[in-house]
Write a protein that holds these residues in place. Sequence first.
Motif, PDB file in Angstrom:
ATOM      1  N   SER A 137     -11.145 -16.280  -6.109  1.00 49.25           N
ATOM      2  CA  SER A 137     -11.710 -16.096  -4.769  1.00 49.25           C
ATOM      3  C   SER A 137     -11.556 -14.653  -4.272  1.00 49.25           C
ATOM      4  O   SER A 137     -11.771 -14.383  -3.098  1.00 49.25           O
ATOM      5  CB  SER A 137     -11.038 -17.047  -3.773  1.00 49.25           C
ATOM      6  N   TYR A 138     -11.203 -13.738  -5.175  1.00 50.09           N
ATOM      7  CA  TYR A 138     -11.027 -12.338  -4.782  1.00 50.09           C
ATOM      8  C   TYR A 138     -12.332 -11.742  -4.244  1.00 50.09           C
ATOM      9  O   TYR A 138     -13.427 -12.235  -4.527  1.00 50.09           O
ATOM     10  CB  TYR A 138     -10.529 -11.522  -5.972  1.00 50.09           C
ATOM     11  N   VAL A 139     -12.204 -10.670  -3.486  1.00 51.90           N
ATOM     12  CA  VAL A 139     -13.353  -9.951  -2.937  1.00 51.90           C
ATOM     13  C   VAL A 139     -13.811  -8.893  -3.932  1.00 51.90           C
ATOM     14  O   VAL A 139     -12.995  -8.184  -4.532  1.00 51.90           O
ATOM     15  CB  VAL A 139     -12.990  -9.285  -1.593  1.00 51.90           C
ATOM     16  N   GLY A 140     -15.133  -8.790  -4.111  1.00 47.55           N
ATOM     17  CA  GLY A 140     -15.694  -7.774  -4.997  1.00 47.55           C
ATOM     18  C   GLY A 140     -17.137  -7.475  -4.628  1.00 47.55           C
ATOM     19  O   GLY A 140     -17.658  -7.983  -3.627  1.00 47.55           O
ATOM     20  N   PHE A 141     -17.762  -6.658  -5.437  1.00 51.02           N
ATOM     21  CA  PHE A 141     -19.160  -6.300  -5.195  1.00 51.02           C
ATOM     22  C   PHE A 141     -20.084  -7.429  -5.605  1.00 51.02           C
ATOM     23  O   PHE A 141     -19.939  -8.011  -6.683  1.00 51.02           O
ATOM     24  CB  PHE A 141     -19.531  -5.051  -6.001  1.00 51.02           C
ATOM     25  N   MET A 142     -21.062  -7.697  -4.735  1.00 55.26           N
ATOM     26  CA  MET A 142     -22.191  -8.522  -5.140  1.00 55.26           C
ATOM     27  C   MET A 142     -23.210  -7.609  -5.811  1.00 55.26           C
ATOM     28  O   MET A 142     -23.168  -6.382  -5.659  1.00 55.26           O
ATOM     29  CB  MET A 142     -22.800  -9.211  -3.921  1.00 55.26           C
TER      30      MET A 142
ATOM     31  N   LEU B 176     -12.730   4.620  -2.738  1.00 52.60           N
ATOM     32  CA  LEU B 176     -11.823   3.520  -3.038  1.00 52.60           C
ATOM     33  C   LEU B 176     -11.978   2.481  -1.935  1.00 52.60           C
ATOM     34  O   LEU B 176     -11.847   2.801  -0.742  1.00 52.60           O
ATOM     35  CB  LEU B 176     -10.377   4.019  -3.096  1.00 52.60           C
ATOM     36  N   PHE B 177     -12.283   1.245  -2.317  1.00 55.13           N
ATOM     37  CA  PHE B 177     -12.579   0.183  -1.363  1.00 55.13           C
ATOM     38  C   PHE B 177     -11.372  -0.754  -1.229  1.00 55.13           C
ATOM     39  O   PHE B 177     -11.029  -1.456  -2.178  1.00 55.13           O
ATOM     40  CB  PHE B 177     -13.811  -0.607  -1.816  1.00 55.13           C
ATOM     41  N   ARG B 178     -10.756  -0.749  -0.048  1.00 56.62           N
ATOM     42  CA  ARG B 178      -9.647  -1.668   0.210  1.00 56.62           C
ATOM     43  C   ARG B 178     -10.198  -2.913   0.902  1.00 56.62           C
ATOM     44  O   ARG B 178     -10.904  -2.827   1.904  1.00 56.62           O
ATOM     45  CB  ARG B 178      -8.578  -1.008   1.071  1.00 56.62           C
ATOM     46  N   THR B 179      -9.837  -4.065   0.383  1.00 56.50           N
ATOM     47  CA  THR B 179     -10.422  -5.323   0.841  1.00 56.50           C
ATOM     48  C   THR B 179      -9.334  -6.335   1.210  1.00 56.50           C
ATOM     49  O   THR B 179      -8.133  -6.020   1.220  1.00 56.50           O
ATOM     50  CB  THR B 179     -11.313  -5.933  -0.266  1.00 56.50           C
TER      51      THR B 179
ATOM     52  N   ALA C 123     -11.512  12.171  -2.704  1.00 60.57           N
ATOM     53  CA  ALA C 123     -11.889  10.755  -2.650  1.00 60.57           C
ATOM     54  C   ALA C 123     -11.713  10.220  -1.238  1.00 60.57           C
ATOM     55  O   ALA C 123     -10.829  10.664  -0.497  1.00 60.57           O
ATOM     56  CB  ALA C 123     -11.058   9.940  -3.633  1.00 60.57           C
ATOM     57  N   LEU C 124     -12.538   9.258  -0.899  1.00 56.58           N
ATOM     58  CA  LEU C 124     -12.492   8.607   0.406  1.00 56.58           C
ATOM     59  C   LEU C 124     -11.992   7.180   0.231  1.00 56.58           C
ATOM     60  O   LEU C 124     -12.536   6.416  -0.575  1.00 56.58           O
ATOM     61  CB  LEU C 124     -13.888   8.597   1.033  1.00 56.58           C
ATOM     62  N   LEU C 125     -10.935   6.832   0.960  1.00 60.11           N
ATOM     63  CA  LEU C 125     -10.438   5.454   0.985  1.00 60.11           C
ATOM     64  C   LEU C 125     -10.950   4.780   2.247  1.00 60.11           C
ATOM     65  O   LEU C 125     -10.722   5.262   3.361  1.00 60.11           O
ATOM     66  CB  LEU C 125      -8.906   5.446   0.961  1.00 60.11           C
ATOM     67  N   VAL C 126     -11.684   3.665   2.065  1.00 61.09           N
ATOM     68  CA  VAL C 126     -12.271   2.964   3.206  1.00 61.09           C
ATOM     69  C   VAL C 126     -11.790   1.514   3.240  1.00 61.09           C
ATOM     70  O   VAL C 126     -11.462   0.921   2.203  1.00 61.09           O
ATOM     71  CB  VAL C 126     -13.820   2.983   3.162  1.00 61.09           C
ATOM     72  N   ASP C 127     -11.748   0.953   4.445  1.00 61.42           N
ATOM     73  CA  ASP C 127     -11.429  -0.457   4.638  1.00 61.42           C
ATOM     74  C   ASP C 127     -12.717  -1.246   4.766  1.00 61.42           C
ATOM     75  O   ASP C 127     -13.582  -0.933   5.583  1.00 61.42           O
ATOM     76  CB  ASP C 127     -10.576  -0.648   5.887  1.00 61.42           C
TER      77      ASP C 127
ATOM     78  N   VAL D   6     -16.092   4.356  -8.350  1.00 59.98           N
ATOM     79  CA  VAL D   6     -15.847   3.214  -7.465  1.00 59.98           C
ATOM     80  C   VAL D   6     -14.495   2.624  -7.816  1.00 59.98           C
ATOM     81  O   VAL D   6     -14.262   2.224  -8.968  1.00 59.98           O
ATOM     82  CB  VAL D   6     -16.948   2.148  -7.622  1.00 59.98           C
ATOM     83  N   GLY D   7     -13.594   2.574  -6.830  1.00 61.12           N
ATOM     84  CA  GLY D   7     -12.283   1.982  -7.043  1.00 61.12           C
ATOM     85  C   GLY D   7     -12.105   0.741  -6.193  1.00 61.12           C
ATOM     86  O   GLY D   7     -12.505   0.716  -5.029  1.00 61.12           O
ATOM     87  N   VAL D   8     -11.519  -0.313  -6.783  1.00 61.70           N
ATOM     88  CA  VAL D   8     -11.302  -1.572  -6.061  1.00 61.70           C
ATOM     89  C   VAL D   8      -9.862  -2.042  -6.256  1.00 61.70           C
ATOM     90  O   VAL D   8      -9.136  -1.553  -7.124  1.00 61.70           O
ATOM     91  CB  VAL D   8     -12.290  -2.668  -6.531  1.00 61.70           C
ATOM     92  N   ASP D   9      -9.464  -3.045  -5.457  1.00 65.69           N
ATOM     93  CA  ASP D   9      -8.074  -3.477  -5.404  1.00 65.69           C
ATOM     94  C   ASP D   9      -7.799  -4.822  -6.070  1.00 65.69           C
ATOM     95  O   ASP D   9      -6.840  -5.508  -5.729  1.00 65.69           O
ATOM     96  CB  ASP D   9      -7.577  -3.483  -3.956  1.00 65.69           C
ATOM     97  N   TYR D  10      -8.652  -5.217  -7.029  1.00 64.67           N
ATOM     98  CA  TYR D  10      -8.328  -6.377  -7.868  1.00 64.67           C
ATOM     99  C   TYR D  10      -8.895  -6.136  -9.266  1.00 64.67           C
ATOM    100  O   TYR D  10      -9.427  -5.063  -9.555  1.00 64.67           O
ATOM    101  CB  TYR D  10      -8.848  -7.678  -7.253  1.00 64.67           C
TER     102      TYR D  10
END
Length: 273
Positions: free
Chosen positions: A187-192, A168-171, A139-143, A208-212
């Motif tokens: 107001s969290y960040v996520g995919f449009m 995994l998307f760190r936001t 897996a790739l963890l990206v900022d 797809v992994g997210v942080d909220y």
Amino acid sequence: MELLPFFLLLLIGATAVAYGEPAYPGYGADDAEPRCGVKEVAAVPAPERREEFDGGRILDISHYYREDMPAFESAEGTPGFLRLARSMRNGSDIANFSELRLTAHSGTHVDAPGHVFEHYYDAGFDVDTLDLAVLNGPALLVDVPRDSNITADVLESLHIPKGVRRVLFRTLNTDRKLMWKKEFDSSYVGFMEDGAQWLTDNTDIQLVGVDYLSVGAYEECIPAHLVFLEKREVIIVEALNLEHVTAGIYTLHCLPLRLRGAEGSPARCILIK
């Protein structure tokens, strides 16, 4: 009188047996008769809580469950999620038994296609049908840029290589420590929706992994879910704890519970360097 030394030796030997090492290791002073009918219990050391194991090689990216853990569209957190239904205290039962009461989308969790598609729910596409080969592997963890939701333009700017199957998307959610705040924050960040569509159209990503708590930004929460889950080719992992991990390539292991009939499940997710 001649027998007196012999009896003294016997007495000394008996005393040595009575007060020496126990005949069976493990059955010593701790198993002696209790004083005044009360058995003395040795002090128990405090447990060690860790996010890293094996010298930092294994990283736990799951959030631990607690009453002030946020829940989607709730200001109350996760109260009463754990109850000791049967207790050993005061000898009232032979063992401790706890009960869980929470939604299948609490804390770090996965979504199955039946989460947003009624026909998939009815057909049985639950968490027990998710592919473990996708949930486990490189897996790739990206900022993600901190000034935007995850749009098509943002994804294109990340230059995720072809062939990468798990990202995994760190936001900004991690920077703001939203998963440590009891009240849900819309107001969290996520995919449009356009970001979700670009990912499915232009990459090989299957996880797809997210942080909220939701993969989709609040204003496009359901449309983003629909894009990801429509073809049953992407597994969504939400509410990951990425604050103590550096960006890069890892081996991901993510295991949801086998909740047959459930459209989501809590999961224990780890990264291995």
